[in-house]
Each structure stands twice: as C-alpha cells, then as structure tokens.
Design a protein around this motif. Structure first.
Motif, PDB file in Angstrom:
ATOM      1  N   LEU A 185      12.012  -7.100 -13.976  1.00 22.95           N
ATOM      2  CA  LEU A 185      11.124  -5.993 -13.630  1.00 22.95           C
ATOM      3  C   LEU A 185      11.238  -4.839 -14.619  1.00 22.95           C
ATOM      4  CD1 LEU A 185      11.601  -5.907  -9.749  1.00 22.95           C
ATOM      5  CD2 LEU A 185       9.806  -7.041 -11.065  1.00 22.95           C
ATOM      6  N   SER A 186      12.449  -4.526 -15.037  1.00 23.97           N
ATOM      7  CA  SER A 186      12.622  -3.417 -15.977  1.00 23.97           C
ATOM      8  C   SER A 186      11.987  -3.741 -17.321  1.00 23.97           C
ATOM      9  CB  SER A 186      14.108  -3.090 -16.153  1.00 23.97           C
ATOM     10  OG  SER A 186      14.820  -4.202 -16.678  1.00 23.97           O
ATOM     11  N   GLU A 187      12.081  -4.999 -17.747  1.00 22.67           N
ATOM     12  CA  GLU A 187      11.442  -5.393 -19.001  1.00 22.67           C
ATOM     13  C   GLU A 187       9.928  -5.278 -18.885  1.00 22.67           C
ATOM     14  OE1 GLU A 187      12.791  -9.297 -19.930  1.00 22.67           O
ATOM     15  OE2 GLU A 187      14.770  -8.639 -20.629  1.00 22.67           O
ATOM     16  N   HIS A 188       9.401  -5.682 -17.737  1.00 25.83           N
ATOM     17  CA  HIS A 188       7.952  -5.581 -17.541  1.00 25.83           C
ATOM     18  C   HIS A 188       7.507  -4.115 -17.516  1.00 25.83           C
ATOM     19  CE1 HIS A 188       4.083  -7.356 -16.371  1.00 25.83           C
ATOM     20  NE2 HIS A 188       3.926  -6.269 -15.617  1.00 25.83           N
ATOM     21  N   ALA A 189       8.377  -3.235 -17.004  1.00 30.05           N
ATOM     22  CA  ALA A 189       8.056  -1.803 -16.936  1.00 30.05           C
ATOM     23  C   ALA A 189       8.344  -1.082 -18.244  1.00 30.05           C
ATOM     24  CB  ALA A 189       8.833  -1.153 -15.806  1.00 30.05           C
ATOM     25  N   GLY A 190       9.033  -1.766 -19.177  1.00 27.91           N
ATOM     26  CA  GLY A 190       9.347  -1.152 -20.458  1.00 27.91           C
ATOM     27  C   GLY A 190      10.445  -0.113 -20.369  1.00 27.91           C
ATOM     28  N   LEU A 191      11.402  -0.320 -19.453  1.00 26.24           N
ATOM     29  CA  LEU A 191      12.493   0.636 -19.272  1.00 26.24           C
ATOM     30  C   LEU A 191      13.825  -0.111 -19.275  1.00 26.24           C
ATOM     31  CD1 LEU A 191      10.989   2.638 -16.260  1.00 26.24           C
ATOM     32  CD2 LEU A 191      11.112   3.434 -18.625  1.00 26.24           C
TER      33      LEU A 191
ATOM     34  N   ILE B 292       3.762  -2.972  -9.273  1.00 20.79           N
ATOM     35  CA  ILE B 292       3.745  -3.454  -7.902  1.00 20.79           C
ATOM     36  C   ILE B 292       2.656  -4.500  -7.707  1.00 20.79           C
ATOM     37  CG2 ILE B 292       3.165  -2.727  -5.544  1.00 20.79           C
ATOM     38  CD1 ILE B 292       4.665  -0.049  -6.341  1.00 20.79           C
ATOM     39  N   ALA B 293       1.496  -4.285  -8.293  1.00 17.89           N
ATOM     40  CA  ALA B 293       0.436  -5.287  -8.221  1.00 17.89           C
ATOM     41  C   ALA B 293       0.874  -6.573  -8.913  1.00 17.89           C
ATOM     42  CB  ALA B 293      -0.835  -4.739  -8.863  1.00 17.89           C
ATOM     43  N   TRP B 294       1.601  -6.446 -10.019  1.00 22.64           N
ATOM     44  CA  TRP B 294       2.103  -7.614 -10.747  1.00 22.64           C
ATOM     45  C   TRP B 294       3.123  -8.373  -9.907  1.00 22.64           C
ATOM     46  CZ3 TRP B 294       6.897  -9.178 -12.661  1.00 22.64           C
ATOM     47  CH2 TRP B 294       6.866 -10.239 -13.579  1.00 22.64           C
TER      48      TRP B 294
ATOM     49  N   GLN C  45       3.249  -8.534  -6.652  1.00 28.23           N
ATOM     50  CA  GLN C  45       2.535  -9.217  -5.584  1.00 28.23           C
ATOM     51  C   GLN C  45       1.901 -10.512  -6.079  1.00 28.23           C
ATOM     52  OE1 GLN C  45       2.888  -7.755  -2.741  1.00 28.23           O
ATOM     53  NE2 GLN C  45       1.591  -8.939  -1.358  1.00 28.23           N
ATOM     54  N   ALA C  46       1.517 -10.545  -7.337  1.00 27.02           N
ATOM     55  CA  ALA C  46       0.866 -11.737  -7.905  1.00 27.02           C
ATOM     56  C   ALA C  46       1.862 -12.753  -8.438  1.00 27.02           C
ATOM     57  CB  ALA C  46      -0.095 -11.319  -9.013  1.00 27.02           C
ATOM     58  N   HIS C  47       3.152 -12.416  -8.471  1.00 29.95           N
ATOM     59  CA  HIS C  47       4.162 -13.307  -9.051  1.00 29.95           C
ATOM     60  C   HIS C  47       5.372 -13.455  -8.128  1.00 29.95           C
ATOM     61  CE1 HIS C  47       1.776 -11.987 -12.532  1.00 29.95           C
ATOM     62  NE2 HIS C  47       2.101 -13.151 -13.064  1.00 29.95           N
ATOM     63  N   LEU C  48       5.123 -13.563  -6.823  1.00 35.92           N
ATOM     64  CA  LEU C  48       6.221 -13.652  -5.875  1.00 35.92           C
ATOM     65  C   LEU C  48       7.049 -14.920  -6.046  1.00 35.92           C
ATOM     66  CD1 LEU C  48       4.525 -12.350  -2.609  1.00 35.92           C
ATOM     67  CD2 LEU C  48       6.118 -11.125  -4.092  1.00 35.92           C
ATOM     68  N   ASP C  49       6.455 -15.964  -6.617  1.00 36.45           N
ATOM     69  CA  ASP C  49       7.179 -17.222  -6.781  1.00 36.45           C
ATOM     70  C   ASP C  49       8.043 -17.245  -8.046  1.00 36.45           C
ATOM     71  OD1 ASP C  49       5.010 -17.166  -8.473  1.00 36.45           O
ATOM     72  OD2 ASP C  49       4.561 -19.301  -8.275  1.00 36.45           O
TER      73      ASP C  49
ATOM     74  N   LEU D 136       0.826  -1.205   0.000  1.00 35.26           N
ATOM     75  CA  LEU D 136       0.000   0.000   0.000  1.00 35.26           C
ATOM     76  C   LEU D 136       0.859   1.253   0.000  1.00 35.26           C
ATOM     77  CD1 LEU D 136      -2.758   1.319   0.130  1.00 35.26           C
ATOM     78  CD2 LEU D 136      -2.689   1.083   2.617  1.00 35.26           C
ATOM     79  N   GLN D 137       1.920   1.248   0.797  1.00 39.57           N
ATOM     80  CA  GLN D 137       2.797   2.416   0.826  1.00 39.57           C
ATOM     81  C   GLN D 137       3.397   2.686  -0.546  1.00 39.57           C
ATOM     82  OE1 GLN D 137       5.259   3.249   4.510  1.00 39.57           O
ATOM     83  NE2 GLN D 137       5.015   1.054   4.672  1.00 39.57           N
ATOM     84  N   ALA D 138       3.857   1.624  -1.190  1.00 36.33           N
ATOM     85  CA  ALA D 138       4.486   1.792  -2.497  1.00 36.33           C
ATOM     86  C   ALA D 138       3.476   2.236  -3.544  1.00 36.33           C
ATOM     87  CB  ALA D 138       5.151   0.488  -2.924  1.00 36.33           C
TER      88      ALA D 138
END
Length: 323
Positions: A241-247, A225-227, A229-233, A211-213
């Motif tokens: 993460l950077s690829e998922h963010a497109g950066l 961030i929601a993604w 949380q759903a893919h912690l494993d 929530l803070q983030a």
C-alpha cells in the motif's frame, strides 16, 4: 394486485418515494416480460389529497387519506423529510385522525428514512425494532423510548413492520419486499435494470467503511481506497500500500491512520469482510468467497469472520442467503 400506498406531505424527500416506486414498477415490468400478471398497484396519498410539492420542487398528485382508505391496502409506507416539514406533518390534524385507521388495516406497514417519526408519533411502532436515517436514530430513540431503534441496519423487518434507514435504503427495502412477495429471480432483474451496484441486505451497516474512509481521507488516499476495493484478492500489506501511495512505510502508516481513523491492516480487513458478507448473502461457496476477498484458505476467512462478528461465515450465509 398488491396495493402499495405511499404517504407524502409538503417538502417530503422525493427519492424516499421515487426509489421504491421504481422497484415496484420494475417488478411489474419483469413480470410482464415473462408473460405473468402484474403484482403491484402504486398510489400516492396525503392528508387532504391534491398536488403536493417535494423538497426538490417536484409536484406529485395524491389521493386524500380518506379516499385511499376506501380499498384494502397491502403495504402502507410513510416517506421522510427534513426536520421542519417532518415536525409540521406530525402535528397535522387530518393525518393524525385518518392515518392510524389506514395503518391498522394494512397488511404491511412501514416507513422510509425519517418517516418513522410520523408512525412513532402516532404510537404505531411501539414495542418494535425500527430503522431510520443515521442522523435521526438518537432523536428517535430519545423521543420514543418504547421503540428499539437499530442504528446500524439498512432496513428492519419486524413482522408486518418494515422500516428503512436514510433515503436510498428505501430501494433496498423495496427489493426485499419484492423478494418476499415474488422471487429472487425477479428481484435480480429489477436490480439489474436499475443498474444497482449491489443488492444490500438489511443487516448491512448504514456506515460503509469505504464511503466513510473516502469522506474522511485526504485526496491521495481516496484513490488508494478505491484501488484497495478493486484488489481485495491481492496482497495488501503496508509495503504494498505504501508503494502504491508513493510514501515510505512509516510515513504512509502515520498519514493513513490520521486520515481514515484506522490502521491499514484494520481497514483492509474491514473492506474484505464487507465484501465477504455481500458474497455470502448471494450464496457464494465459502472457498470462492475466501479467494475473492483475499482471506484464503476458507479456514482463515472463518477465523477472521468469527472474531469480528461472533458467527461463522457458513451460518451467516445460511441465515441471509435468501435475502
């Protein structure tokens, strides 16, 4: 029947009362469904009795404190409010005269949110560890130095004294009371019926890292961030993460730290540990926890958990799995 009495006053926070009431009522419904006798009788009381308007405009009918004191009380809970109505209530002469006697005879005494200020103002919490809304922790500690204010906990049980943090945490505390009075099975049915995302143990911080983030993050990272949380494993390194963010990795790292206040690695580790603590309180085996939160094998979970919290996940589970 366990008699639960909520103390309300003008401009009180409605959810402080209605959330826990729904829990106790839900426990009665679950018991009835199993053909068992009901456990809880819930009442609302105020200094003078009669209709009392909440801050949201909803009016509730109450008994007077004098009337409520005629019968034995199992649990007495004082709800919270914003600053001005809270200060006015703390000076109410009727409440100051009648509430202490009712509080002393109750088997279980507590508050939801800033209701702790009212009990503290009457000297009823001196020497005890207490919780309140995060915004009120420092003022409560400063105004009442005889209290041990826990600024992190969702709720605190200190003997017969039960106090919760802000608003919705009253639901968590009420669930813990039902678990103490009845069983984890009944609590599970209540939580399911209320469509709760998860039962939160009292030791869990008021400050959800997710929530803070999400609150601090720019909009592209709120989705990420929601993604996470759903893919912690799954693997969650900077490259992924950077690829998922497109950066690019460097740009992502810089912008993520600026937006959330944590490095990607630290944030992912915190999210994984938060999830691990929740699973451990449910008694999930260590190997399963490690796999589900991406800290496999169990030895890795053990090392990370001990480094962060100073306690092994096994001991943490043994201490909290019954909550």
């Amino acid at each position: 029947m366990r008699r639960i009495v909520f103390i309300v006053y003008p401009e009180f926070e409605l959810l402080d009362m209605s959330g826990p009431v729904a829990v106790f009522n839900g426990a009665n419904r679950a018991l009835a469904a199993h053909g068992e006798p009901l456990c809880y009788s819930v009442e609302l009381a105020s200094a003078a009795g009669g209709p009392v308007a909440s801050s949201s405009g909803v009016v509730v009918h109450t008994r007077s404190l004098d009337d409520a004191a005629v019968q034995a009380v199992d649990t007495l809970l004082v709800v919270g409010a914003e600053r001005e109505p809270l200060l006015q209530t703390m000076e109410d002469p009727i409440l100051r005269k009648t509430l202490p006697a009712l509080a002393h005879q109750a088997k279980r005494l507590g508050s939801i949110c800033t209701g702790a200020f009212i009990l503290a103002g009457l000297g009823l919490l001196d020497g005890h560890r207490v919780a309140t809304h995060w915004d009120g922790c420092a003022p409560l500690a400063q105004a009442f130095p005889a209290l041990n204010v826990d600024a992190e906990a969702l709720y605190v049980e200190d003997g017969r004294y039960w106090t919760s943090a802000g608003v919705t945490t009253g639901i968590d505390m009420a669930l813990a009371m039902v678990a103490y009075d009845l069983s984890a099975a009944i609590v599970g049915e209540v939580a399911k019926r209320l469509v709760l995302y998860a039962r939160r143990p009292g030791h869990q911080s008021q400050f959800s890292s997710l929530l803070q983030a999400q609150t601090k993050a720019d909009s592209p990272f709120a989705d990420l961030i929601a993604w996470i949380q759903a893919h912690l494993d799954a693997p969650l390194d900077v490259t992924v993460l950077s690829e998922h963010a497109g950066l690019s990795a460097r740009t992502f790292h810089r912008k993520f730290v600026a937006a959330t206040g944590a490095t990607p690695a630290r944030f992912v580790e915190t999210a994984r540990l938060d999830a691990a603590r929740l699973l451990l309180t449910r008694g999930v085996p260590l190997k399963s926890v490690a796999a589900r939160v991406g800290l496999f094998p169990a030895a890795r979970l053990n090392n990370v958990f001990e480094r962060r919290f100073g306690i092994s996940p096994r001991l943490f589970r043994d201490m909290h799995a019954s909550l």
